[in-house]
Scaffold this active site. Structure first.
Site, PDB file in Angstrom:
ATOM      1  CB  ALA A   1       2.566   0.148  -8.630  1.00 17.69           C
ATOM      2  CB  CYS A   2      -0.328   0.957  -4.914  1.00 15.72           C
ATOM      3  SG  CYS A   2      -1.362   0.133  -5.828  1.00 15.72           S
ATOM      4  CB  SER A   3       4.537   3.083  -3.211  1.00 15.71           C
ATOM      5  OG  SER A   3       4.087   1.762  -2.192  1.00 15.71           O
TER       6      SER A   3
END
Length: 373
Positions: free
Chosen positions: A155-157
């Protein structure tokens, strides 16, 4: 052990933008029609009325002023409320690959490298437009790179996790020139008809080149240390997947196949997690708050970044110490911290230390401590 370094970055930015004012006009037209079509059910208390949005609400809630998107026509059509893309044949380049090639070529040019020198490509993004073959392998072919390639999703990481994976392989000698690309078409998994989140995301692609420091052709950033951590949470979720059609009734409601979050819970739980992660990483690497010249954070929400900046530095950061780009790009998932790094790193002097950090669904958090050379 080989010392890895970031030698180049690139950013692909779509041509189209949507301002808050444009977004609000479309959303409010949709909400007004919804309320009219469901007037009896709303009056009976069976259906909740849609509240209008406003530019002031969006700015106060997020710090976002506009966002770049691959298609604005569908998003701004109250009858559609999602991007509309033309079908592509199987033998045509995918959208993610096209975006990645643009960003990758910019990163290669900055590093003074040729595509054929790349021997590892990681396509790290929050969503991939197909399950297989891997988008990364398609990028490898289109770019003319060698070696091997694979997709990654945290995801966002995803960007910082991708950098750690690439840096580890460069250290070990299993890769000599690694390219991490983050093509994020966030507009396609956002529910634009949901007032609480319709303003959050934008589209972009970033690229980061990692290779041995001794091979760098010019100014670069040593990757002094990387650290990743995960902790399971359902508070940010997307239930889309290949098993969906096997479950009776699950295709009728597609809301949970888009981006969903419990915003207040995320804010409350992620902030201490990220702040503690960064503080622990810095302490273990002997980096004091006063040593940190720049903090390139995940660009999800201005209030979140302001909180983390204060916790990490022990004071209110100066604008140049913690650059924000979400006012222009909105939340671009994994790409946000890399956009900030690409746009606000050239002015650092040799010896200056900075930290890249991204965080999001999972929960996940990844940090990279770098030093300008």
């Amino acid at each position: 052990m080989i010392q890895p370094a970031i030698t180049g970055t690139g950013v692909f930015t779509p041509e189209q933008t949507i301002t808050n004012d444009e977004l609000v006009v479309a959303f409010n037209a949709y909400a007004e029609k919804f309320n009219a079509d469901n007037a009896e059910a709303i009056a009976a208390g069976e259906v909740a009325a849609k509240a209008p949005s406003s530019s002031e609400f969006i700015l106060n809630a997020s710090g976002i002023e506009q966002r770049y998107v691959m298609d604005k026509s569908g998003v701004l059509d109250p009858e559609t409320m999602h991007p509309v893309f033309a079908p592509r044949a199987d033998d045509a380049p995918s959208m993610m690959a096209e975006m990645a090639i643009d960003a990758a070529q910019k990163a290669l040019a900055q590093a003074g490298r040729r595509a054929e020198e790349v021997d590892l490509i990681i396509c790290a993004a929050s969503n991939h437009e197909r399950a297989y073959p891997a988008i990364a392998i398609e990028i490898q072919q289109l770019l003319g790179a060698g070696g091997f390639a694979f997709d990654m999703n945290v995801a966002c990481s995803s960007a910082t996790f991708g950098i750690q994976a690439a840096a580890d392989m460069v250290r070990a000698g299993s890769a000599k020139c690694a390219l991490i690309v983050n093509p994020e078409i966030c507009s396609a998994h956002l529910e634009w008809r949901d007032r609480d989140c319709h303003f959050i995301f934008g589209d972009v692609c970033t690229a980061t080149l990692v290779e041995p420091a001794e091979a760098a052709q010019g100014a670069h950033f040593l990757i002094r240390s990387t650290r990743c951590a995960t902790e399971f949470s359902n508070n940010i979720r997307n239930n889309n997947g290949f098993l969906r059609r096997t479950r009776p009734g699950q295709m009728a409601d597609r809301r949970d196949m888009q981006f969903m979050q419990e915003g207040r819970k995320v804010f409350k739980e992620v902030l201490p997690l990220v702040s503690a992660h960064i503080a622990g990483h810095m302490e273990d690497e002997g980096v004091a708050a006063d040593d940190l010249k720049r903090l390139w954070l995940h660009q999800a929400n201005k209030s979140m970044n302001d909180f983390i900046g204060r916790k990490v530095l022990g004071r209110v950061p100066e604008p140049e110490e913690q650059p924000n780009i979400l006012q222009d790009y909105a939340n671009t998932s994994s790409a946000g911290s890399i956009i900030a790094f690409a746009k606000y790193s050239d002015d650092l002097a040799p010896g200056d230390v900075g930290l890249i950090c991204s965080f999001g669904a999972g929960y996940s958090v990844g940090s990279v401590i770098v030093e300008r050379v």
